[in-house]
Design a protein around this motif. Structure first.
Motif, mmCIF file in Angstrom:
data_model
loop_
_atom_site.group_PDB
_atom_site.id
_atom_site.type_symbol
_atom_site.label_atom_id
_atom_site.label_comp_id
_atom_site.label_asym_id
_atom_site.label_seq_id
_atom_site.Cartn_x
_atom_site.Cartn_y
_atom_site.Cartn_z
ATOM 1 N N ALA A 1 5.109 0.150 -3.904
ATOM 2 C CA ALA A 1 6.483 0.451 -4.596
ATOM 3 C C ALA A 1 7.712 -0.142 -4.075
ATOM 4 C CB ALA A 1 6.384 1.837 -5.127
ATOM 5 N N MET A 2 8.684 -0.697 -4.990
ATOM 6 C CA MET A 2 9.967 -1.019 -4.245
ATOM 7 C C MET A 2 11.187 -0.043 -4.516
ATOM 8 S SD MET A 2 11.593 -4.603 -5.377
ATOM 9 C CE MET A 2 10.371 -5.365 -5.151
ATOM 10 N N PHE A 3 12.008 0.041 -3.637
ATOM 11 C CA PHE A 3 12.851 1.045 -3.793
ATOM 12 C C PHE A 3 14.359 0.417 -3.651
ATOM 13 C CE2 PHE A 3 9.067 3.393 -3.066
ATOM 14 C CZ PHE A 3 9.219 4.380 -3.754
ATOM 15 N N ASP A 4 15.374 1.048 -4.158
ATOM 16 C CA ASP A 4 16.723 0.514 -3.802
ATOM 17 C C ASP A 4 17.041 0.301 -2.572
ATOM 18 O OD1 ASP A 4 17.110 0.250 -6.431
ATOM 19 O OD2 ASP A 4 18.350 1.979 -6.762
ATOM 20 N N LYS A 5 16.753 1.412 -2.002
ATOM 21 C CA LYS A 5 17.204 1.444 -0.063
ATOM 22 C C LYS A 5 15.691 1.033 0.558
ATOM 23 C CE LYS A 5 20.736 4.723 -0.928
ATOM 24 N NZ LYS A 5 21.028 6.297 -1.131
ATOM 25 N N PRO A 6 16.254 0.529 1.820
ATOM 26 C CA PRO A 6 15.144 0.328 2.756
ATOM 27 C C PRO A 6 14.163 1.435 2.953
ATOM 28 C CG PRO A 6 17.383 -0.260 3.674
ATOM 29 C CD PRO A 6 17.707 0.559 2.453
ATOM 30 N N VAL A 7 12.702 0.965 3.301
ATOM 31 C CA VAL A 7 12.010 1.759 3.811
ATOM 32 C C VAL A 7 11.366 1.575 5.189
ATOM 33 C CG1 VAL A 7 9.421 2.675 3.341
ATOM 34 C CG2 VAL A 7 11.025 2.322 1.391
ATOM 35 N N ASN A 8 11.037 0.179 5.238
ATOM 36 C CA ASN A 8 10.486 -0.350 6.606
ATOM 37 C C ASN A 8 9.199 0.259 6.879
ATOM 38 O OD1 ASN A 8 12.686 -2.066 7.610
ATOM 39 N ND2 ASN A 8 13.933 -0.191 7.548
ATOM 40 N N HIS B 1 11.813 -2.905 1.396
ATOM 41 C CA HIS B 1 12.128 -1.914 0.501
ATOM 42 C C HIS B 1 10.981 -1.622 -0.210
ATOM 43 C CE1 HIS B 1 16.603 -2.657 0.025
ATOM 44 N NE2 HIS B 1 16.210 -3.671 0.878
ATOM 45 N N LEU B 2 9.836 -1.824 0.825
ATOM 46 C CA LEU B 2 8.491 -1.571 -0.166
ATOM 47 C C LEU B 2 7.893 -0.273 0.640
ATOM 48 C CD1 LEU B 2 6.736 -4.971 -0.469
ATOM 49 C CD2 LEU B 2 7.815 -3.674 -2.461
ATOM 50 N N ALA B 3 7.216 0.462 -0.075
ATOM 51 C CA ALA B 3 6.239 1.796 0.486
ATOM 52 C C ALA B 3 4.873 1.594 0.053
ATOM 53 C CB ALA B 3 6.939 3.070 0.029
ATOM 54 N N GLY B 4 4.000 1.928 0.643
ATOM 55 C CA GLY B 4 2.383 1.911 0.120
ATOM 56 C C GLY B 4 1.592 2.973 0.500
ATOM 57 N N MET B 5 0.511 2.917 -0.364
ATOM 58 C CA MET B 5 -0.434 3.928 -0.070
ATOM 59 C C MET B 5 -1.895 3.356 -0.811
ATOM 60 S SD MET B 5 -0.392 6.938 -3.343
ATOM 61 C CE MET B 5 1.585 7.147 -3.366
ATOM 62 N N ALA C 1 11.088 4.580 -7.864
ATOM 63 C CA ALA C 1 10.880 3.423 -7.627
ATOM 64 C C ALA C 1 11.357 2.271 -8.573
ATOM 65 C CB ALA C 1 9.309 3.150 -7.518
ATOM 66 N N THR C 2 11.668 1.267 -8.165
ATOM 67 C CA THR C 2 12.045 0.148 -9.119
ATOM 68 C C THR C 2 11.013 -0.543 -9.656
ATOM 69 O OG1 THR C 2 12.739 -1.423 -7.271
ATOM 70 C CG2 THR C 2 14.465 0.032 -8.094
ATOM 71 N N ASN C 3 10.169 -1.141 -8.797
ATOM 72 C CA ASN C 3 8.953 -1.872 -9.324
ATOM 73 C C ASN C 3 7.730 -1.053 -8.537
ATOM 74 O OD1 ASN C 3 10.453 -3.610 -10.455
ATOM 75 N ND2 ASN C 3 9.738 -5.581 -9.241
ATOM 76 N N ILE C 4 6.706 -0.937 -9.403
ATOM 77 C CA ILE C 4 5.422 -0.457 -8.718
ATOM 78 C C ILE C 4 4.185 -1.495 -8.900
ATOM 79 C CG2 ILE C 4 3.818 1.287 -8.885
ATOM 80 C CD1 ILE C 4 5.841 3.220 -9.878
ATOM 81 N N TYR C 5 3.622 -1.804 -7.815
ATOM 82 C CA TYR C 5 2.371 -2.798 -7.977
ATOM 83 C C TYR C 5 1.175 -2.174 -7.765
ATOM 84 C CZ TYR C 5 6.450 -5.487 -7.092
ATOM 85 O OH TYR C 5 7.726 -6.467 -7.115
ATOM 86 N N GLU C 6 0.051 -2.375 -8.662
ATOM 87 C CA GLU C 6 -1.339 -1.916 -8.589
ATOM 88 C C GLU C 6 -1.923 -3.093 -7.850
ATOM 89 O OE1 GLU C 6 -2.543 -0.218 -12.709
ATOM 90 O OE2 GLU C 6 -3.859 -1.584 -11.906
ATOM 91 N N VAL C 7 -2.317 -2.707 -6.719
ATOM 92 C CA VAL C 7 -2.975 -3.880 -5.791
ATOM 93 C C VAL C 7 -4.542 -3.536 -5.746
ATOM 94 C CG1 VAL C 7 -3.008 -4.761 -3.308
ATOM 95 C CG2 VAL C 7 -0.876 -3.960 -4.496
#
Ligand SMILES: Cc1cc2nc3c(=O)[nH]c(=O)nc-3n(C[C@H](O)[C@H](O)[C@H](O)COP(=O)(O)OP(=O)(O)OC[C@H]3O[C@@H](n4cnc5c(N)ncnc54)[C@H](O)[C@@H]3O)c2cc1C
Ligand code: SF4
Lengths: 522, 191
Positions: free
Chosen positions: A310-317, A378-382, A441-447
């Motif tokens: 998922a993408m967020f406005d603020k940085p995740v790193n 700006h991405l986080a993941g699980m 989240a601004t965008n979410i990706y199904e991987v």
């Protein structure tokens, strides 16, 4: 130099030095039993590891040819890379993330609890959680698993903060930094985690448990270990009475050798283990060794997986710190109301930019794809890890005409998703997205699923010899001096990452082998 | 894919990156010239037009405003390299390029690739997306463009961490726009 002669038939011979084989070798050596450990890969040290995804992958991954079939997406995206497994001393414990969970009580009784499920070859394990409890304890202590034995949990990184905030907003209760075989403080002569973020590439601080720098040196220190690296086993031989007696292997100079042994334990991970048994067929065992049930190579499981980024406005790193930094366990129970049997875990996962490009949506191009990558910061993941259904048709077979560099048929790995797997994956995608949606989240990706990191079930244990390949000790039903010592033994996959259980079973198997040797049963 | 419109703030942030990269743009055509002169004399090699076309296709396939020709050039060089060392690849690339204009002609009955509008080029790419040529461009880009530490820096991926002592004291948990998890979920590191 070999310590044990080729004709000496008194030692235990183990094939593969990963989670199963490396642990078993050490446990036996500690009891004064002589062990020959054959490992196809090279012997590296911590200093050789790379903080670089492609370099680390080409250094340690098993890259010998494999083929795929079935309707799983991996066959389409990675037709010659069904699994991410390592070929090196330490096996895949060099690249694993360290998540170490016990299988739950109900999961050992999958058939009883779930009932008949169409097209699933379900079976209860021939053992229960209470049979393993003491051994789980020993394994957790050996591996230094956090939140056990008074070892504190790891501090959560940025990726975990996002997961935790979203999950708790959603009402999830069991959210924490997990049970990890990673030192949260110095222990067992190894440092604590530096939060490098390269767990999948080999841990350069040694904080993460790997047989490479724990079990194997401990076994060597006993003087009972004969470790032979860059030795690729091609066949297991048997004598007239039907017992296994020797293995044929190729060394790094291409020379073939025959090594005799008293007991042979196969721990090559769930693709190579059945491949070896199938390739060892003789007139006495025309379907391969230990295969009177016809189950060798069948019931291959790889967990129901997939990821959500998922993408967020603020940085995740997300790349900073442990790769699997936290877990949500609220979905790991069996609750048929959700529309499927079994449960799943959600675990944080971070990929570096090179692997994000390769795995986010294999084959993708265009703006959506490049937009996600350039917002990497700006991405986080699980990652989803859930119980998949054993199916007889899923498994490992010998390819009819393709051969590897030694002339041995390459393995084909077949996998069709079961309807239960698909229902579970969709549920997990939805929940994972809801977690990220809860924190805007601004965008979410199904991987889609990656090449399999968890490979299980291809020589499963069973109470009856007609249902599986080995008994509750990993001893094959057909040949009493042949053992299965890796994740191939799993009767069902359960929702948990498998390695803690592989190690637990190896410790237990060592006790059994020692007992059998003492009582001259073997 | 489940999507929400991207926020304004994010765009502003990357606006900053573009000005940062524009200084590289000056050097990039020199680099391109270099690539051309090195390879131009080999028999059956890709000519100047082929190379121009490759740049244009790659930028259409993997558009990044914050990258410049210099970054894509590494991909082009990789293609030239494997095309000159491997006959099969050479054939795929040569064929792909020569068919590209055919594809454009047949479907749009109008312009060559270079003359096509961006939207037309995208349509053409969709038409050839199942070809070997397209796959080769994809795999080369994935393994080259995104495996480049200059690109990593622009996208915010920090690469090797060991030589810098990891992130334990360098921001592994510096995210401050969400509530801190409680200690039982995420214990503090006690060094
Ligand atoms: C990226 C990644 C992350 C992971 N994260 C986790 C996690 O967080 N938690 C978890 O529980 N699990 C995780 N796993 C899975 C874990 O690594 C495996 O479950 C575990 O290592 C399997 O142990 P094994 O003994 O069966 O096989 P391996 O560890 O794979 O060892 C098998 C060894 O056998 C050798 N071998 C095979 N065939 C032959 C032959 N014919 N002759 C000689 N040698 C041979 C191989 O070279 C290899 O070294 C992860 C895996 C990967 C790839
Ligand atoms: S994050 Fe910790 S466990 Fe992972 S590689 Fe770094 S030091 Fe090792």
């Amino acid at each position: 130099m070999n310590k044990i002669n080729f004709d000496d038939d008194s030692a235990v011979l183990i094939i593969g030095s990963g989670a199963g084989g490396g642990t078993l070798a050490n446990e036996l050596c500690q009891k004064g039993i002589k062990v020959i450990l054959l490992e196809a890969g090279k012997h590296y040290s911590i200093q050789d590891f790379h903080n670089n995804e492609w370099e680390a992958f080409s250094q340690l991954a098993w890259l010998d040819k494999r083929t795929t079939s079935g309707d799983w997406r991996v066959a389409q995206d990675f037709p010659n890379l069904p699994a991410w497994i390592c070929k090196t001393v330490g096996g895949t414990t060099t690249h694993w993330a360290g998540a170490s969970l016990r299988i739950q009580d109900y999961e050992f009784k999958a058939k009883t609890v779930y009932g008949e499920i169409e097209n699933a070859n379900l079976l209860d394990w021939p053992l229960a959680l209470e049979d393993l409890a003491d051994y789980y304890d020993k394994a957790e202590d050996k591996m230094g698993v956090t939140r056990t034995h008074g070892i504190p949990g790891l501090p959560g990184n940025n990726n975990f903060k996002v997961m935790h905030a979203g999950a708790t907003k959603l009402g999830y209760k069991k959210v924490n930094t997990g049970h990890m075989a990673i030192n949260s403080r110095p222990r067992d002569g190894r440092a604590s985690c530096m939060q490098l973020g390269f767990c999948f590439q080999g841990c350069k601080s040694g904080a993460k448990w790997s047989t490479l720098y724990t079990e194997i040196p401990a076994a060597e220190a006993t003087g009972n270990l004969d470790l032979r690296t860059e030795t690729h086993v091609l066949r297991i031989e048997h004598n007239e009475s039907g017992k296994v007696s020797a293995v044929e292997y190729v060394d790094k100079d291409g020379k073939h050798h025959l090594q005799k042994a008293k007991i042979i334990c196969v721990a090559g991970n769930s693709i190579e283990t059945p491949r070896l048994l199938l390739n060892s067929q003789t007139s006495q065992y025309p379907d391969g060794l230990a295969n009177s049930s016809g189950q060798v190579g069948r019931n291959y499981m790889r967990h129901t997986t997939g990821s959500i980024f998922a993408m967020f406005d603020k940085p995740v790193n997300m790349h900073r710190g442990t790769t699997m930094a936290g877990i949500i366990q609220d979905e790991s129970g069996h609750d048929p109301k959700r529309g499927f049997a079994g449960g799943y875990e959600l675990e944080t996962l971070a990929l570096g930019l090179p692997f994000m490009a390769a795995f986010l949506n294999p084959g993708a191009w265009g703006k959506d794809f490049t937009h996600a990558l350039e917002n990497y910061k700006h991405l986080a993941g699980m990652w989803i890890v859930g119980e998949d259904m054993p199916q007889e048709k899923n498994g490992v077979t010998l390819h009819a005409d393709e051969k590897d560099q030694y002339g041995m048929p390459v393995p084909n790995v077949h996998y069709d998703d079961h309807a239960n797997d698909i229902a579970m994956r969709n549920h997990a995608y939805k929940q994972g997205m809801a977690v990220y949606d809860a924190v805007n989240a601004t965008n979410i990706y199904e991987v889609p699923p990656y090449p399999s990191t968890h490979n299980l079930g291809t020589c499963r244990m069973s109470k009856r010899s007609s249902d599986g390949v080995c008994n509750k000790w990993g001893q094959t039903h057909d040949i009493d001096n042949l053992f299965i010592s890796d994740g191939s033994q799993f009767t069902t996959g359960a929702a948990e990452n498998p390695t803690l259980t592989i190690v637990t079973l190896a410790i237990r198997q060592a006790d059994y082998i020692a007992d059998q040797l003492n009582s001259r049963e073997l | 894919m489940y999507k929400k419109p991207i926020s304004r703030r994010l765009f502003l942030k990357f606006g900053g990156f573009s000005t940062l990269t524009s200084k590289y743009l000056l050097t990039s055509s020199a680099g391109l010239l270099h690539a051309l002169t090195v390879y131009a004399n080999e028999p059956d090699s890709l000519d100047e037009n082929d190379i121009k076309l490759l740049f244009s296709i790659l930028k259409q396939m993997y558009p990044h405003n914050i990258l410049n020709d210099l970054h894509y050039q590494k991909v082009v060089e990789k293609i030239i390299e494997s095309s000159s060392s491997d006959e099969a690849v050479n054939k795929i690339i040569k064929n792909g390029i020569s068919k590209l204009n055919d594809t454009v002609d047949k479907t749009m009955v109008k312009n060559t690739w270079i003359e096509s509008s961006s939207a037309e080029q995208l349509e053409t790419l969709k038409k050839i997306s199942k070809t070997e040529f397209f796959s080769k461009l994809k795999s080369t880009t994935i393994n080259t463009l995104y495996n480049d530490d200059e690109v990593w820096e622009l996208f915010g991926y920090e690469g090797d961490a060991f030589s810098k002592g990891g992130y334990l004291y360098r921001g592994f948990n510096d995210l401050d726009w969400l509530p801190e998890p409680p200690a039982e979920a995420s214990p503090k590191f006690k060094g």
